[in-house]
Design an enzyme around this catalytic site. Structure first.
Site, PDB file in Angstrom:
ATOM      1  N   GLU A   1       5.619   1.126   2.836  1.00  0.00           N
ATOM      2  CA  GLU A   1       6.994   1.809   3.631  1.00  0.00           C
ATOM      3  C   GLU A   1       6.531   2.024   4.950  1.00  0.00           C
ATOM      4  OE1 GLU A   1       9.833   1.445   2.477  1.00  0.00           O
ATOM      5  OE2 GLU A   1       9.179   0.919   0.344  1.00  0.00           O
TER       6      GLU A   1
ATOM      7  N   HIS B   1       7.097  -0.878   7.474  1.00  0.00           N
ATOM      8  CA  HIS B   1       8.441  -0.600   7.842  1.00  0.00           C
ATOM      9  C   HIS B   1       8.630   0.000   8.890  1.00  0.00           C
ATOM     10  CE1 HIS B   1      10.140  -3.367   4.450  1.00  0.00           C
ATOM     11  NE2 HIS B   1       9.878  -2.505   3.612  1.00  0.00           N
TER      12      HIS B   1
END
Length: 913
Positions: free
Chosen positions: A157, A160
């Site tokens: 994550e 991202h």
């Protein structure tokens, strides 16, 4: 298309800087500092959650370090503990850390049971994301089978969030054809595994091989790729970090460019490591030679809100009713916006500063009314912003530390000494929100917001745009439960002549209704005010303040759900209407709108992207009508329709984030942005959706050679989602950006069409190719392109790197449609071998009327698969004689192997013991 159209409704953007991000993260000698992880106030108190957060980051840091070739690690993290949790001596008061600028939010799943970790991404490849979302159950290790270790998921994550990477798996298309073979969407291509389906019937399930569809040549949607238990391949983290051997990102050498995933689509076939390598983080670091230290943590607990208003009362505030408008906006903030229990002080300034009110706690209406009496009524003198700020620090320090306090600074004047107090501002730990009023406000004003993480807003002298009230209405707390925040439902203004009426409606939906306020302002004489609730009952009781030229009605209890109707009559003056409310329940999340632009400075001819996020808790609101009104410093306005269509400026379809490019610069200077959102009326319906930027949900895993299946992943069903949505209207306040390098009129056309990012291709019939995409415009996603160039190749890299040399498709009959329309084009490949097993790659470029070209589109792929002909039926009066032999592997057990000759679909199996 409605890109430029007038609207009387306005919704001010709540500007959370974006690339312009409010994040406090910075890189210091390879270590990431300033990371903020916030626990949502609705999460039940559980001290073990804090330790689980620490464990996740501690596990993630060495994984990140090795994955980035010893370049990055997590150095320190602040954990925000909710105000409603018990206080502890180790909990400190935050400084600039707030829920609004948190990088990670730990919140209960919405809908329940959906614990998928994900990252909100609004921008393009390589642009930072907004925020990572985790649930308590995920952090507690209850989803290890589905997602793998929490630390590894955090790194997925983080990629991202920090580097703008995208996923290398694809839930919508799990397999693709390449050179006649069916291949899983994965990266790298060397990850080994099995293609199987979990076939369930009558309460029992069995693992079976996937079957090839005789028409498409692909496996059915329920087929899954299950990685082998023992792997040697080390990439890629953006495919599946849960595989034990995966410790790296894909590189140029092992990246699977053919796989139809978001990383290839959004990043022009570049590997994840190539994108990281292009980041500013990478460019300013070198690999470390020693192991990094473990992360350190600080525990911060949100306390009572402390706000000091610092208001300009210099002589220029007498221009155009500015001081009167300031008083109106200040009253809205004090009577409605600021939350109960907050501490509020007030300072005014001209060439010196004057304390109007020490900090006073808002306990009820008496405190609110008393503070409104301190608002300035006379304008005179010069402008000394630093005097006002220093006085505010003094007011706050008489009762509290300035750490985490807020200052609302409004000014309309020039001040060339503002930079003299920048260091004091930084050291104070206070958050400064700036409101620039009129065209001459100090040029350096926004620097105060940028350095402290505050909001930056601009209000013009056009009273009918309601900009000043909207700016103050935006100043709800950056912390605490959203149920306590003031929410604007409507913000509207109009100049009336000859006893004209301003008529309209206000939708009060079921998610709001508490503490509802109707506020009306005027510039000359009190208007006639008529208001009816949804049952048709006329509402009386408006408090009229002729000195301030405003009237307001506080609806007792919870306002009735439905459509409220108003009529205002006046002559030769400007009226405005503002309606605010709060959540109807602490347990039912209200529909909220937040918005941002992708940069705080629009440098011509670079476009600015406007975003609006519409959610109810964690659920996206779909099919809303969202309109942005952008006003320049000279009073001219441009209206944009924002879209959630996954094309143009919009990164992901149906995620509740609506986007559009702004290119209609007309002058240098400040631009304010206002947006109106109306939803839940004419909603369309389609299939279920899942999070686009989350860690991969493992359908199953191998253990000791057997496949253990996980429960099916929960999906958000749009049918259910839309059936629960009710009509609503929203406004949310206060954003601005500054334009520069805008040439004098006539402004030249320097904007090309935007890149096509949603090109799709499929085989039609035996030899035709059907293409679909969203039309770009003449200027990014506005207007109409002049023509399209479509090229094809059997080599994907040749098409990307040598587009102009690739074979061009005849598009003589293809006339571009208006921007945002759906385009469909069918053609037959010519001058290229297109036979069974051929893989063909297609890309498009749009060109405008002055020959400006868009970037090359995403590359679409088709593979020609001709189904095998069904063998002719032959009579079979008796069973054929099979070839057979008998082997004996274990004494006493014989297995008869039967090899049947072709009998169409006949399959026999015999086992003898």
């Amino acid at each position: 298309m409605g890109s430029f159209k007038s609207s009387v409704f306005i919704l001010v953007l709540h500007l959370l800087e974006g690339a312009l991000s409010n994040s406090l993260i910075h890189l210091n000698n390879n270590g990431y500092e300033g990371i903020v992880i916030a626990i949502d106030p609705n999460v039940p108190e559980d001290e073990t959650l804090i330790q689980q957060i620490k464990d996740m980051v501690t596990q993630a840091s060495p994984y990140l370090f090795e994955a980035t070739e010893k370049r990055f690690y997590f150095k320190n993290v602040a954990i925000l503990v909710p105000e409603n949790w018990k206080t502890k001596p180790e909990y400190e008061r935050p400084k600039l850390e707030t829920y609004k600028n948190a990088d990670v939010l730990v919140a209960e799943p919405n809908p329940p049971g959906n614990d998928q970790p994900y990252t909100e991404q609004m921008g393009k490849c390589g642009e930072k994301g907004e925020r990572i979302y985790f649930t308590p159950d995920f952090l507690a290790g209850k989803r290890l089978d589905e997602y793998g270790p929490q630390g590894r998921v955090f790194v997925h994550e983080w990629a991202h969030l920090r580097w703008g990477l995208f996923n290398e798996y694809n839930d919508d298309q799990k397999f693709y054809l390449s050179n006649k073979e069916i291949k899983p969407v994965k990266c790298s291509a060397d990850i080994a595994g099995k293609n199987v389906v979990n076939h369930c019937q009558g309460g029992s399930c069995a693992t079976k091989p996937c079957r090839r569809d005789r028409v498409t040549g692909l496996y059915a949607q329920e087929c899954e790729f299950i990685p082998d238990e023992q792997q040697t391949e080390k990439a890629s983290i953006m495919f599946s970090q849960s595989i034990d051997s995966v410790v790296e990102f894909c590189t140029e050498e092992n990246h699977n460019r053919e796989a139809p995933n978001m990383q290839n689509q959004r990043c022009n076939l570049r590997s994840t490591w190539e994108v990281i390598r292009d980041s500013e983080d990478f460019k300013k670091t070198t690999p470390m030679t020693a192991q990094p230290p473990q992360p350190t943590f600080s525990l911060l607990q949100i306390g009572q809100r402390i706000v000091c208003l610092v208001l300009d009362k210099s002589g220029s505030m007498a221009i155009g009713d500015r001081l009167k408008r300031l008083t109106q906006a200040g009253k809205l903030f004090l009577l409605q916006t600021v939350e109960q229990g907050s501490w509020v002080g007030m300072v005014t300034f001209d060439s010196a500063a004057y304390v109007q009110s020490a900090l006073r706690q808002i306990k009820g209406g008496t405190d609110r009314d008393a503070l409104t009496k301190s608002l300035p009524t006379v304008a005179s003198g010069g402008t000394s912003i630093c005097s006002g700020l220093r006085s505010a620090f003094t007011v706050i320090r008489k009762k509290y530390k300035t750490d985490g306090s807020e200052i609302v600074l409004l000014t309309d004047g020039e001040d060339n000494t503002i930079s003299s107090c920048f260091n004091e501002v930084k050291q104070s730990g206070a958050i400064i929100h700036t409101v620039a009023l009129g065209p001459s406000a100090a040029a350096e004003l926004e620097e105060l917001s940028k350095m402290t993480g505050g909001l930056q807003t601009y209000a013009s002298d056009q009273a009918q745009n309601n900009g000043l009230i909207d700016a103050f209405g935006a100043l709800s707390s950056g912390n605490g439960a959203v149920s306590q925040h003031s929410i604007q439902l409507v913000s509207r203004g109009s100049t009336l002549q000859n006893s004209q009426w301003m008529n309209g409606t206000v939708i009060v939906d079921s998610t709001v209704g508490n503490d509802t306020l109707f506020l009306i302002t005027w510039t000359s004489q009190p208007p006639q005010i008529l208001l009816w609730d949804p049952s048709g009952k006329k509402q009386d009781g408006f408090v009229v303040d002729t000195n301030t030229k405003m009237a307001y009605l506080q609806v007792p209890g919870t306002a009735k759900v439905g459509t409220w109707t108003y009529s205002l009559q006046a002559s030769s003056q400007t009226l405005t209407l503002t309606v605010t409310s709060r959540a109807s329940s602490a347990t039912l999340p209200p529909v909220t709108v937040t918005s941002k632009v992708n940069k705080d400075t629009g440098k011509f001819p670079s476009p600015v992207v406007v975003y609006a996020k519409i959610h109810q808790g964690g659920l996206p609101i779909l099919r809303a009508t969202v309109t942005a009104l952008i006003e320049s410093v000279d009073g001219k306005t441009v209206t944009l329709e924002l879209l959630d269509n996954g094309a143009g400026a919009d990164a992901t379809k149906d995620d509740g984030i609506y986007s559009r490019y702004f290119t209609a610069y007309n002058t240098n200077g400040r631009y304010s942005i206002k947006v109106w959102a109306l939803g839940g009326v004419n909603a369309a319906r389609q299939m279920g959706i899942s999070q686009q930027n989350g860690a991969m949900y493992r359908a199953g895993r191998m253990k000791n050679g057997e496949i253990i299946w996980n429960p099916p992943r929960p999906k958000i069903n749009i049918d259910d989602l839309l059936s629960k949505q009710v009509p609503f209207s929203r406004t949310s306040s206060g954003g601005s950006f500054v334009a520069s390098n805008v040439p004098n009129a006539p402004i030249p056309d320097l904007f090309p069409p935007c890149q096509i990012t949603d090109l799709k291709a499929k085989i039609q019939g035996d030899s035709l190719i059907n293409l679909t995409w969203t039309a770009p415009g003449d200027d990014y996603d506005h207007g109409r392109a002049d023509r399209y160039i479509i090229r094809i190749s059997t080599n994907i890299l040749d098409l990307r790197d040598k587009f102009n040399d690739s074979l061009q498709v005849n598009t003589t009959d293809l006339i571009p449609k208006e921007a945002t329309s759906e385009e469909v084009f069918v053609f037959k490949p010519e001058n290229i071998a297109f036979e069974n097993g051929t893989d063909l790659f297609i890309a498009i470029q749009a060109v405008d009327e002055v020959d400006l070209e868009s970037e090359i589109s995403n590359i679409a792929q088709v593979s020609l698969f001709l189904p095998p002909q069904t063998p002719p039926e032959t009579p079979s009066p008796s069973l054929p004689c099979p070839d057979s032999n008998i082997t004996s592997a274990i004494p006493g057990i014989h297995i008869l192997k039967v090899m049947w000759k072709w009998l169409g679909e006949l399959q026999l199996s015999v086992a003898l013991g």
